[in-house]
Design a protein around this motif. Sequence first.
Motif, short mmCIF file in Angstrom:
data_model
loop_
_atom_site.label_atom_id
_atom_site.label_comp_id
_atom_site.label_asym_id
_atom_site.label_seq_id
_atom_site.Cartn_x
_atom_site.Cartn_y
_atom_site.Cartn_z
N MET A 1 0.93 -1.16 -0.43
CA MET A 1 -0.28 -0.33 -0.17
C MET A 1 0.85 1.07 0.03
O MET A 1 1.74 0.77 0.81
N SER A 2 0.82 1.75 -0.58
CA SER A 2 1.07 3.39 -0.80
C SER A 2 0.94 4.33 0.64
O SER A 2 0.32 4.29 0.74
N VAL A 3 2.17 5.47 0.42
CA VAL A 3 2.34 6.45 1.25
C VAL A 3 0.71 7.09 1.77
O VAL A 3 0.15 7.18 1.99
N TYR A 4 0.47 7.18 0.37
CA TYR A 4 -0.64 7.81 -0.29
C TYR A 4 -2.14 7.37 0.73
O TYR A 4 -2.63 8.17 0.75
N ALA A 5 -2.31 5.99 0.17
CA ALA A 5 -2.80 5.04 0.34
C ALA A 5 -3.53 5.14 1.86
O ALA A 5 -4.28 5.28 2.54
N ILE A 6 -2.23 5.13 2.65
CA ILE A 6 -2.22 4.89 3.99
C ILE A 6 -2.89 5.97 4.83
O ILE A 6 -3.24 6.20 5.75
N GLY A 7 -2.00 7.30 4.03
CA GLY A 7 -2.33 8.45 5.05
C GLY A 7 -4.13 9.17 4.37
O GLY A 7 -4.50 9.38 5.72
N LYS A 8 -4.49 8.48 3.20
CA LYS A 8 -5.95 8.92 2.96
C LYS A 8 -6.44 7.91 4.31
O LYS A 8 -7.70 8.27 4.30
N THR A 9 -6.02 6.90 3.94
CA THR A 9 -7.36 6.04 4.89
C THR A 9 -6.89 6.70 6.74
O THR A 9 -7.98 6.33 7.36
N ILE A 10 -5.73 6.76 7.20
CA ILE A 10 -5.66 7.19 8.43
C ILE A 10 -6.91 8.82 8.59
O ILE A 10 -7.74 8.51 8.93
N CYS A 11 -6.36 9.23 7.54
CA CYS A 11 -7.47 10.80 7.53
C CYS A 11 -9.09 10.58 7.87
O CYS A 11 -9.51 11.30 8.22
N LYS A 12 -9.05 9.27 6.71
CA LYS A 12 -10.54 9.18 6.10
C LYS A 12 -11.45 8.31 7.92
O LYS A 12 -12.23 8.95 8.49
N MET A 13 -10.50 7.59 8.52
CA MET A 13 -11.29 7.32 10.09
C MET A 13 -11.13 8.35 10.27
O MET A 13 -12.21 8.30 11.64
N TYR A 14 -10.10 9.41 11.05
CA TYR A 14 -9.89 10.22 11.89
C TYR A 14 -10.88 11.53 11.70
O TYR A 14 -12.21 11.71 12.94
N LEU A 15 -11.67 11.77 10.43
CA LEU A 15 -12.57 12.60 10.03
C LEU A 15 -14.00 12.21 9.52
O LEU A 15 -14.95 12.70 10.53
N TYR A 45 -6.70 21.59 7.93
CA TYR A 45 -7.55 19.78 7.07
C TYR A 45 -8.42 20.15 5.97
O TYR A 45 -8.68 18.72 6.05
N ASP A 46 -8.29 20.97 5.55
CA ASP A 46 -8.66 21.04 4.23
C ASP A 46 -8.44 19.84 2.94
O ASP A 46 -9.47 19.43 3.00
N PRO A 47 -7.16 20.26 3.03
CA PRO A 47 -6.71 19.16 2.23
C PRO A 47 -6.92 17.85 2.18
O PRO A 47 -7.73 17.22 1.37
N PRO A 48 -6.54 17.21 3.13
CA PRO A 48 -6.61 15.99 3.92
C PRO A 48 -8.30 15.65 3.51
O PRO A 48 -8.91 14.21 3.20
N LEU A 49 -9.32 16.66 3.83
CA LEU A 49 -10.99 16.16 4.11
C LEU A 49 -11.03 15.83 2.45
O LEU A 49 -12.18 15.52 2.03
N VAL A 50 -10.46 17.45 1.22
CA VAL A 50 -11.32 16.94 0.23
C VAL A 50 -10.84 15.52 -0.34
O VAL A 50 -11.23 15.01 -1.10
N GLY A 51 -9.33 15.49 -0.29
CA GLY A 51 -9.15 14.14 -0.82
C GLY A 51 -9.38 12.79 0.15
O GLY A 51 -9.36 11.56 -1.30
N SER A 52 -9.36 12.56 1.21
CA SER A 52 -9.64 11.50 1.60
C SER A 52 -11.34 10.90 1.38
O SER A 52 -11.63 9.80 1.29
#
Length: 198
Positions: A1-15, A45-52
Amino acid sequence: MSVYAIGKTICKMYLSLVIRAEAIGQENIPKEGPVLLCSNHISNYDPPLVGSFMKRKIHFMAKEELFSQKILGSLLPSLGAFPVKRGAGDRQALRKGLSLLEEGKVLCLFPEGTRSKTGEVGKGLSGSGFFALRSEAAVVPVAVFGKYKPFQKVTVVYGKPLNFQQLRNQKTSAADATEEIMDSIRKLMAQHQAEKNK
């Protein structure tokens, strides 16, 4: 799993679990081809919100100063971000953004250039209009509103793509094109805030 995919998963769970984030209109994002997302800006937090909450990978412009931080600076490129010098016409960043769109990728901008202290949508910088006019990207307005506090809820709304072909044919200025985008963000926010207040 890529760094982007891991970061996206973590951010989505938190948000989703802590902030109770809600995403509306993901179906308005084209499944392929170049896309220019233009969002208002109320928090870091806007960038991770928009991307997650999007299936497609997003590329962001991030202020150059962030890349000088040891840990964050090394992670940002893997998270789809590239540097831009604020307050100046950064030709290298403009070329990078256009290149991403020419490759059929998704580029997200926050046209205001800085966070709004009031939550109101401010005036946009001409960069977003430049990208919208100089590329064939689908231009999608994005509205973010609410509070990034535990269990208080924040909402991101992806609007329908704007028809920019006429503005491109008319050789509209970047400043006027940007104002068209900002007005669409304001209308999108007003519409969904009114629906939530019913």
